[in-house]
Design a protein around this motif. Structure first.
Motif, PDB file in Angstrom:
ATOM      1  N   ASN A  95       0.834  -1.188   0.000  1.00 36.85           N
ATOM      2  CA  ASN A  95       0.000   0.000   0.000  1.00 36.85           C
ATOM      3  C   ASN A  95       0.873   1.243   0.000  1.00 36.85           C
ATOM      4  OD1 ASN A  95      -2.440  -1.470   0.174  1.00 36.85           O
ATOM      5  ND2 ASN A  95      -2.114  -1.727   2.382  1.00 36.85           N
ATOM      6  N   LYS A  96       0.309   2.333  -0.513  1.00 36.58           N
ATOM      7  CA  LYS A  96       1.042   3.588  -0.490  1.00 36.58           C
ATOM      8  C   LYS A  96       1.254   4.041   0.958  1.00 36.58           C
ATOM      9  CE  LYS A  96       0.493   5.790  -4.927  1.00 36.58           C
ATOM     10  NZ  LYS A  96       0.369   7.116  -5.574  1.00 36.58           N
ATOM     11  N   CYS A  97       2.338   4.787   1.162  1.00 36.33           N
ATOM     12  CA  CYS A  97       2.654   5.314   2.487  1.00 36.33           C
ATOM     13  C   CYS A  97       2.197   6.774   2.539  1.00 36.33           C
ATOM     14  CB  CYS A  97       4.158   5.228   2.736  1.00 36.33           C
ATOM     15  SG  CYS A  97       4.862   3.573   2.514  1.00 36.33           S
ATOM     16  N   PRO A  98       1.014   7.048   3.068  1.00 36.61           N
ATOM     17  CA  PRO A  98       0.476   8.414   3.041  1.00 36.61           C
ATOM     18  C   PRO A  98       1.299   9.406   3.852  1.00 36.61           C
ATOM     19  CG  PRO A  98      -0.887   7.007   4.416  1.00 36.61           C
ATOM     20  CD  PRO A  98       0.087   6.111   3.727  1.00 36.61           C
ATOM     21  N   ASP A  99       2.092   8.889   4.788  1.00 36.53           N
ATOM     22  CA  ASP A  99       2.890   9.785   5.623  1.00 36.53           C
ATOM     23  C   ASP A  99       4.311   9.985   5.094  1.00 36.53           C
ATOM     24  OD1 ASP A  99       3.510   7.132   6.140  1.00 36.53           O
ATOM     25  OD2 ASP A  99       4.101   7.530   8.216  1.00 36.53           O
ATOM     26  N   LEU A 100       4.594   9.464   3.899  1.00 35.53           N
ATOM     27  CA  LEU A 100       5.900   9.688   3.285  1.00 35.53           C
ATOM     28  C   LEU A 100       5.876  11.059   2.609  1.00 35.53           C
ATOM     29  CD1 LEU A 100       8.691   8.474   2.663  1.00 35.53           C
ATOM     30  CD2 LEU A 100       7.729   7.615   0.516  1.00 35.53           C
ATOM     31  N   LEU A 101       6.450  12.039   3.275  1.00 32.63           N
ATOM     32  CA  LEU A 101       6.359  13.423   2.828  1.00 32.63           C
ATOM     33  C   LEU A 101       7.633  13.822   2.097  1.00 32.63           C
ATOM     34  CD1 LEU A 101       4.778  14.994   6.036  1.00 32.63           C
ATOM     35  CD2 LEU A 101       3.613  14.110   4.000  1.00 32.63           C
ATOM     36  N   HIS A 102       7.452  14.350   0.902  1.00 34.06           N
ATOM     37  CA  HIS A 102       8.584  14.778   0.082  1.00 34.06           C
ATOM     38  C   HIS A 102       8.766  16.283   0.202  1.00 34.06           C
ATOM     39  CE1 HIS A 102      10.439  15.553  -4.105  1.00 34.06           C
ATOM     40  NE2 HIS A 102      11.381  15.172  -3.275  1.00 34.06           N
ATOM     41  N   ARG A 103       9.966  16.687   0.577  1.00 31.37           N
ATOM     42  CA  ARG A 103      10.277  18.103   0.694  1.00 31.37           C
ATOM     43  C   ARG A 103      11.083  18.525  -0.538  1.00 31.37           C
ATOM     44  NH1 ARG A 103      12.956  19.165   6.399  1.00 31.37           N
ATOM     45  NH2 ARG A 103      14.580  17.924   5.417  1.00 31.37           N
ATOM     46  N   ILE A 146      10.434  10.085  -8.406  1.00 34.11           N
ATOM     47  CA  ILE A 146       9.716   8.824  -8.618  1.00 34.11           C
ATOM     48  C   ILE A 146       9.431   8.148  -7.278  1.00 34.11           C
ATOM     49  CG2 ILE A 146      10.047   6.461  -9.476  1.00 34.11           C
ATOM     50  CD1 ILE A 146      11.159   7.691 -12.049  1.00 34.11           C
ATOM     51  N   VAL A 147      10.369   8.213  -6.341  1.00 33.52           N
ATOM     52  CA  VAL A 147      10.118   7.674  -4.999  1.00 33.52           C
ATOM     53  C   VAL A 147       8.912   8.377  -4.378  1.00 33.52           C
ATOM     54  CG1 VAL A 147      11.032   7.426  -2.657  1.00 33.52           C
ATOM     55  CG2 VAL A 147      12.519   6.992  -4.622  1.00 33.52           C
ATOM     56  N   ALA A 148       8.873   9.697  -4.513  1.00 33.74           N
ATOM     57  CA  ALA A 148       7.748  10.457  -3.966  1.00 33.74           C
ATOM     58  C   ALA A 148       6.450  10.112  -4.678  1.00 33.74           C
ATOM     59  CB  ALA A 148       8.034  11.955  -4.084  1.00 33.74           C
ATOM     60  N   LEU A 149       6.514   9.955  -6.004  1.00 35.64           N
ATOM     61  CA  LEU A 149       5.325   9.633  -6.784  1.00 35.64           C
ATOM     62  C   LEU A 149       4.758   8.268  -6.406  1.00 35.64           C
ATOM     63  CD1 LEU A 149       3.425  10.182  -9.271  1.00 35.64           C
ATOM     64  CD2 LEU A 149       5.169   9.012 -10.653  1.00 35.64           C
ATOM     65  N   MET A 150       5.617   7.269  -6.309  1.00 34.75           N
ATOM     66  CA  MET A 150       5.157   5.912  -6.012  1.00 34.75           C
ATOM     67  C   MET A 150       4.789   5.761  -4.543  1.00 34.75           C
ATOM     68  SD  MET A 150       5.221   4.881  -9.005  1.00 34.75           S
ATOM     69  CE  MET A 150       4.678   3.191  -8.759  1.00 34.75           C
ATOM     70  N   SER A 151       5.555   6.406  -3.670  1.00 33.99           N
ATOM     71  CA  SER A 151       5.252   6.438  -2.230  1.00 33.99           C
ATOM     72  C   SER A 151       5.065   5.033  -1.648  1.00 33.99           C
ATOM     73  CB  SER A 151       3.997   7.291  -1.977  1.00 33.99           C
ATOM     74  OG  SER A 151       3.829   7.534  -0.601  1.00 33.99           O
ATOM     75  N   VAL A 188      21.055  12.456   0.258  1.00 31.74           N
ATOM     76  CA  VAL A 188      20.032  13.061  -0.589  1.00 31.74           C
ATOM     77  C   VAL A 188      18.635  12.662  -0.131  1.00 31.74           C
ATOM     78  CG1 VAL A 188      19.022  12.971  -2.912  1.00 31.74           C
ATOM     79  CG2 VAL A 188      21.470  13.359  -2.642  1.00 31.74           C
ATOM     80  N   LEU A 189      18.434  11.386   0.135  1.00 31.30           N
ATOM     81  CA  LEU A 189      17.101  10.895   0.478  1.00 31.30           C
ATOM     82  C   LEU A 189      16.674  11.332   1.874  1.00 31.30           C
ATOM     83  CD1 LEU A 189      17.432   7.327  -1.063  1.00 31.30           C
ATOM     84  CD2 LEU A 189      16.014   9.197  -1.923  1.00 31.30           C
ATOM     85  N   ARG A 190      17.631  11.421   2.767  1.00 28.53           N
ATOM     86  CA  ARG A 190      17.259  11.842   4.130  1.00 28.53           C
ATOM     87  C   ARG A 190      16.801  13.293   4.134  1.00 28.53           C
ATOM     88  NH1 ARG A 190      20.325  10.445   9.787  1.00 28.53           N
ATOM     89  NH2 ARG A 190      18.651  11.196  11.126  1.00 28.53           N
ATOM     90  N   VAL A 191      17.465  14.138   3.351  1.00 28.98           N
ATOM     91  CA  VAL A 191      17.041  15.531   3.252  1.00 28.98           C
ATOM     92  C   VAL A 191      15.697  15.634   2.534  1.00 28.98           C
ATOM     93  CG1 VAL A 191      17.573  17.754   2.176  1.00 28.98           C
ATOM     94  CG2 VAL A 191      19.370  16.490   3.370  1.00 28.98           C
ATOM     95  N   ALA A 192      15.549  14.832   1.458  1.00 29.95           N
ATOM     96  CA  ALA A 192      14.342  14.931   0.638  1.00 29.95           C
ATOM     97  C   ALA A 192      13.093  14.466   1.369  1.00 29.95           C
ATOM     98  CB  ALA A 192      14.525  14.121  -0.645  1.00 29.95           C
ATOM     99  N   PHE A 193      13.226  13.472   2.242  1.00 28.05           N
ATOM    100  CA  PHE A 193      12.043  12.888   2.874  1.00 28.05           C
ATOM    101  C   PHE A 193      12.015  13.058   4.389  1.00 28.05           C
ATOM    102  CE2 PHE A 193      12.490  10.728  -1.183  1.00 28.05           C
ATOM    103  CZ  PHE A 193      11.216  10.869  -1.692  1.00 28.05           C
ATOM    104  N   ASN A 194      13.080  13.607   4.953  1.00 22.37           N
ATOM    105  CA  ASN A 194      13.097  13.925   6.377  1.00 22.37           C
ATOM    106  C   ASN A 194      12.694  12.734   7.244  1.00 22.37           C
ATOM    107  OD1 ASN A 194      13.529  15.610   8.583  1.00 22.37           O
ATOM    108  ND2 ASN A 194      11.377  16.248   8.682  1.00 22.37           N
ATOM    109  N   GLU A 195      13.248  11.578   6.941  1.00 25.31           N
ATOM    110  CA  GLU A 195      13.017  10.397   7.764  1.00 25.31           C
ATOM    111  C   GLU A 195      14.250   9.516   7.721  1.00 25.31           C
ATOM    112  OE1 GLU A 195      10.803   6.873   5.830  1.00 25.31           O
ATOM    113  OE2 GLU A 195       9.575   8.648   5.468  1.00 25.31           O
TER     114      GLU A 195
END
Length: 264
Positions: free
Chosen positions: A63-71, A111-116, A135-142
């Motif tokens: 399932n998609k991860c609704p809380d995966l927030l892309h900055r 694409i990571v943000a799009l697919m979530s 890169v990914l830690r800054v982009a998604f803050n997790e």
């Protein structure tokens, strides 16, 4: 009659199916009294069930991860949008070929943000793993997972090396819905392709600036990742998006021993 399928050690075990209904690559395994095939055949298995209107019970649904927030730090360039669109139109599979410095990693980030969905990024060196991690830690803050180089932490976005993927994907092949292969021209090496087969991930992205190999094995990528969906050569982007450049060829003489070493 319905199909039941589950992941097991880099393979898919399918119960309740007949050989004639299954896609090629599945064989009957008398040890489990069911058919078995490589995990990468997962999309073909689902499509076969849907085409034949056969009910199926899937032990793994992403399932998609609704809380995966892309900055997002910037807007994509036109060619980056085109690359993402071409990948989506190709069924969320395929290879994007862009020159060095043109922002391939940003295409992957979008694409990571799009697919979530849970994502594994595979890179050839630990240095690149570290760059992807940052890169990914800054982009998604997790928290971003790392497997390799003394680390073994799995998160819903994880980065690993090709060598570590070869070792661990048969174990974790059902954890990730999206696979991203950086410098994908490394993937056709026999051991790495075997690891690629061990993943169920239906969504797959290859990235490279230099797809072609001397041995021609890049042609094998289409079966496991999909076709080349987008390509821009450096000449198309230089001047506007990349710096102007000049190619200078310098020829040198090699001794016979040096020639032999070069050939090897």
């Amino acid at each position: 009659m319905s199909w039941n399928f589950r992941f097991h050690d880099g393979t898919l075990v399918v119960e309740g199916a007949s050989s004639e209904d299954l896609p090629s690559g599945f064989v009957f395994d008398s040890r489990v009294q069911a058919h078995r095939g490589a995990a990468f055949l997962y999309p073909k298995l689902v499509y076969s069930a849907l085409e034949r209107k056969i009910p199926y019970n899937d032990a793994k649904r992403w399932n998609k991860c609704p809380d995966l927030l892309h900055r997002a730090q910037k807007e994509p360039r036109d060619y980056q949008r085109e690359a993402i669109g071409a990948w989506c139109e190709a069924g969320y599979r395929g290879t994007v070929v862009l020159p060095t410095g043109s922002g391939k990693s940003f295409v992957a980030e979008l694409i990571v943000a799009l697919m979530s969905r849970p994502t594994l990024v595979v890179a050839p060196t630990l240095d690149l793993v570290g760059q992807w991690y940052d890169v990914l830690r800054v982009a998604f803050n997790e928290e971003i997972g790392i497997v390799g180089g003394g680390h073994h932490q799995l998160e819903r976005i994880t980065v690993t090396t090709y060598d570590s993927a070869h070792i661990h994907l048969p174990r974790y092949g059902d954890r990730f819905a999206l696979l991203i292969f950086d410098e994908v021209h490394h993937l056709p090496a026999p051991a790495y392709l075997e690891a690629c087969k061990a993943s169920m991930a239906p969504f797959r992205l290859g990235l490279t600036a230099t797809l072609e190999r001397e041995d021609g094995r890049e042609r094998l990528l289409e079966e496991y990742l999909g076709p080349v969906v987008y390509r821009q050569d450096i000449g198309m982007l230089s001047g506007e998006f990349l710096s102007e450049y000049e190619t200078i060829r310098i020829l040198i003489d090699l001794s016979e021993s040096e020639k032999n070493i070069y050939k090897e």
